[in-house]
Design a protein around this motif. Structure first.
Motif, PDB file in Angstrom:
ATOM      1  N   ASN A 175     -10.551   6.810  13.042  1.00 31.05           N
ATOM      2  CA  ASN A 175     -10.434   7.319  11.681  1.00 31.05           C
ATOM      3  C   ASN A 175     -10.016   6.194  10.745  1.00 31.05           C
ATOM      4  N   SER A 176     -10.844   5.908   9.744  1.00 25.44           N
ATOM      5  CA  SER A 176     -10.484   4.930   8.711  1.00 25.44           C
ATOM      6  C   SER A 176      -9.597   5.632   7.692  1.00 25.44           C
ATOM      7  N   GLN A 177      -8.372   5.129   7.506  1.00 27.25           N
ATOM      8  CA  GLN A 177      -7.369   5.874   6.752  1.00 27.25           C
ATOM      9  C   GLN A 177      -6.489   4.945   5.922  1.00 27.25           C
ATOM     10  N   VAL A 178      -5.734   5.546   5.030  1.00 23.74           N
ATOM     11  CA  VAL A 178      -4.859   4.806   4.122  1.00 23.74           C
ATOM     12  C   VAL A 178      -3.448   4.749   4.695  1.00 23.74           C
ATOM     13  N   LEU A 179      -2.895   3.538   4.788  1.00 24.98           N
ATOM     14  CA  LEU A 179      -1.461   3.344   5.030  1.00 24.98           C
ATOM     15  C   LEU A 179      -0.858   2.444   3.964  1.00 24.98           C
ATOM     16  N   ASP A 180      -1.633   1.475   3.503  1.00 24.91           N
ATOM     17  CA  ASP A 180      -1.157   0.486   2.528  1.00 24.91           C
ATOM     18  C   ASP A 180      -1.621   0.919   1.141  1.00 24.91           C
ATOM     19  N   GLN A 181      -0.709   0.846   0.175  1.00 21.76           N
ATOM     20  CA  GLN A 181      -1.041   1.339  -1.156  1.00 21.76           C
ATOM     21  C   GLN A 181      -0.452   0.447  -2.246  1.00 21.76           C
ATOM     22  N   ILE A 182      -1.075   0.533  -3.422  1.00 21.30           N
ATOM     23  CA  ILE A 182      -0.514  -0.016  -4.649  1.00 21.30           C
ATOM     24  C   ILE A 182      -0.522   1.125  -5.669  1.00 21.30           C
TER      25      ILE A 182
END
Length: 625
Positions: free
Chosen positions: A582-589
């Motif tokens: 699963n390609s997913q978000v952990l790092d954010q701005i």
């Protein structure tokens, strides 16, 4: 109607016939085992109760109706043999009971190297057990198996039962049923509905010989010689070949983990990236393990087709644009090989276009995981900034706050922390002394002109939300006469959460409680800034360890204080990490309302690749303060 042949005579006849045919010559069979198997066959001949078959053991739920019981004379054809790790073999009844909810295959756990071969017809006595990979507290589903077996080889060289094909057409679009509230949310007691739910479909094939056709890789080969494919290539796909995890309800039903039965010392495992293919047939027993759930353990592995995925390069910022980036560099310390420093540095210069401000996560202290009280990281940062300069990048300066020893989580003795690198030729850092591991920074200034009392400084470090976790690092910068406040974060990990194949549905995500408190603390700080200057340029960034649709992100953005900039991207581009295909978000701005216009880029250089310098993709934001 019963036979007129006495039971003892029937046993003798079966044993004699078996010996005459050479069917009892298996290395793992003893005379007692042979007699037991023969007696079981004789029971059938004399009208006694029919022997237990594999589908009787598997039953119509996830837990065997015979769990804990002894079984004798369970027969089947060996379909796979595992000589390493959890040693044992799979066997399958070649005759189905026509109930799609019951599997015809089962794993026989031998603990020592099995002495059977694929194609052997065997009879097994043993105890039916439910093994939970990872332990009962993991929340994982259990694997039905026969333990402490006595094995009789009845014949050799038999055809292996034809594999069941797993395909886009066979796997349902719904992922899982909801757990039974009366059973604490568990699905274990629910009758399997393999035509309705994907997890039920896979469970109904547990231990069965299965096959997939040509399938796209959605999780790159990892250090343990396993990868992930999807049998549904159009399910939440993106242009680079991945499968995007866009909500708690879009688990992506087509994903399967792939391993191989042959040890890699005998047969190298393909080194595949996301977007590559396994062409042709991949075939073997369907297993369940701790690190991915349902796994096709291949006797036959498809051919790896390399489609040449390339690492992305972001645009260079314009003269009047400020480029701010975040990058988790995965426990970087001076003992790491120079190759790692050089590769990370090259990525900063070539792929990230030398951002003006770079927030780093997982910078370890000067002797790495050696647990001797060292907390400074000057040597780590000297080595990294020197590598960046050698790669043609700017002469970055850095600012950080050393943590208290072993108070911020991560690898014991490593003392990971966030660090600001900045290019002094483009941006200046406003130093306000007084920051240390326990001193909080605060917001000051006249209306319309917000500043930090301590820079660099930590946000609310005494808050219990940060116990055994990294405290946010705040810094005040100046760019073209404008103040920019940047907050670098590394929120608590997802350790302790149940996986999406948990027997609890929905799974327990216990780690969210801590990140929620952390997000609330950062949100409160940003609101303090905005209370002084509602048009302040605030950038909150880092390894948030949570999704763009999560409660953590909602808490960060509460009251409109921040906007998750990754949501400005098309849905197929919203990811920084690949986990279990699963390609997913952990790092954010995230940006404050004062950051009116920006360009955002999730720069895919690591997460989709078998060769990684980190397991995270860096994120870049460009805007005009």
């Amino acid at each position: 109607m019963s036979s007129s042949i006495p039971r003892s005579a029937a046993v003798a006849a079966v044993v004699s016939a078996a010996l005459a045919a050479g069917l009892l010559g298996g290395a793992s069979a003893s005379a007692d085992d042979a007699a037991t198997a023969a007696a079981t066959a004789a029971d059938t001949a004399t009208g006694a109760a029919a022997p237990v078959r594999i589908h009787d053991i598997q039953g119509t739920t996830r837990v065997s109706p015979l769990a804990g019981k002894q079984v004798t004379g369970v027969t089947g054809i060996v379909t796979g043999v595992r000589t390493y790790g959890s040693r044992g073999f799979w066997m399958q009844d070649p005759t189905s009971d026509d109930n799609p909810a019951t599997s015809e295959g089962v794993f026989v756990f031998t603990s020592s190297v099995p002495t059977v071969a694929v194609g052997d017809a065997v009879s097994v006595n043993g105890t039916v057990t439910e093994y939970v990979p990872g332990g009962l507290n993991s929340g994982n589903q259990s694997l039905t198996q026969i333990s402490k077996p006595a094995v009789t080889v009845l014949s050799q060289g038999n055809p292996v039962p034809a594999p069941v094909t797993i395909s886009a057409a066979s796997v349902p679009d719904a992922y899982t049923p909801a757990g039974d509230p009366a059973a604490g949310g568990s699905v274990n007691g629910l009758t399997l509905r393999p035509d309705t739910y994907a997890l039920d479909h896979y469970e109904s094939l547990e231990g069965t010989n299965v096959r997939i056709g040509s399938s796209r890789v959605v999780g790159a080969t990892d250090p343990y010689s396993e990868l992930w494919v999807t049998v549904k290539p159009f399910e939440n796909d993106n242009l680079r070949g991945g499968t995007v995890y866009g909500s708690y309800e879009s688990q992506n039903t087509g994903r399967l983990q792939i391993q191989q039965l042959a040890p890699v010392s005998q047969k190298p495992f393909p080194k595949a990236n996301v977007g590559d293919w396994l062409a042709g047939t991949t075939e073997g027993p369907l297993d369940f393990n701790q690190f991915g759930g349902y796994t096709l353990v291949a006797n036959t592995l498809g051919e790896h087709v390399d489609l040449g995925l390339e690492r992305e390069v972001t645009e260079r910022q314009h003269k009047n644009e400020l480029a701010v980036a975040t990058y988790n560099v995965e426990n970087l310390d001076p003992s790491d090989p120079q190759d790692k420093f050089d590769a990370l540095a090259k990525a900063v210069v070539d792929n990230l276009a030398s951002p003006d401000i770079l927030a780093l996560e997982e910078i370890q202290d000067d002797n790495g995981a050696k647990n001797d009280g060292t907390v400074t990281a000057g040597e780590t940062l000297k080595k990294f900034t020197a590598a960046i300069a050698a790669a043609g990048g700017p002469a970055y300066e850095w600012r950080s706050v050393d943590p208290q020893n072993n108070k911020d989580g991560g690898e014991p003795g490593g003392n990971i922390r966030q660090v600001f690198l900045f290019n002094p030729a483009r941006v200046s850092f406003v130093d306000r002394p007084g920051g240390d591991a326990t001193t909080a920074t605060a917001v000051t200034g006249a209306k319309g002109d917000a500043h930090l009392t301590v820079s660099p400084g930590r946000i609310d470090p005494a808050n219990t939300a940060w116990d055994n976790s990294r405290k946010p690092l705040a810094g005040e910068f100046r760019f073209r006469g404008r103040t920019v406040i940047v907050v670098a974060n590394h929120f608590g990990s997802k350790g302790g959460d149940e996986s999406i194949v948990s027997h609890h549905q929905p799974p327990n995500r216990s780690s969210e409680a801590k990140r929620l408190l952390q997000a609330q603390a950062v949100n409160a700080f940003v609101k303090d800034v905005l209370a002084v200057d509602k048009q302040a340029d605030v950038v909150v960034l880092g390894d948030i360890n949570d999704f763009e649709f999560s409660g953590t992100t909602r808490a960060l953005t509460d009251g409109g204080a921040l906007f998750p900039a990754i949501t400005s991207l098309p849905r197929g581009e919203r990811y920084s990490y690949v986990y279990q295909g699963n390609s997913q978000v952990l790092d954010q701005i995230l940006t404050s309302p004062g950051v009116h216009h920006f360009e955002y880029d999730s720069v895919h250089i690591n997460a989709e690749f078998a060769d990684q310098n980190s397991d995270h993709d860096p994120q870049v934001l460009r805007f005009r303060p």
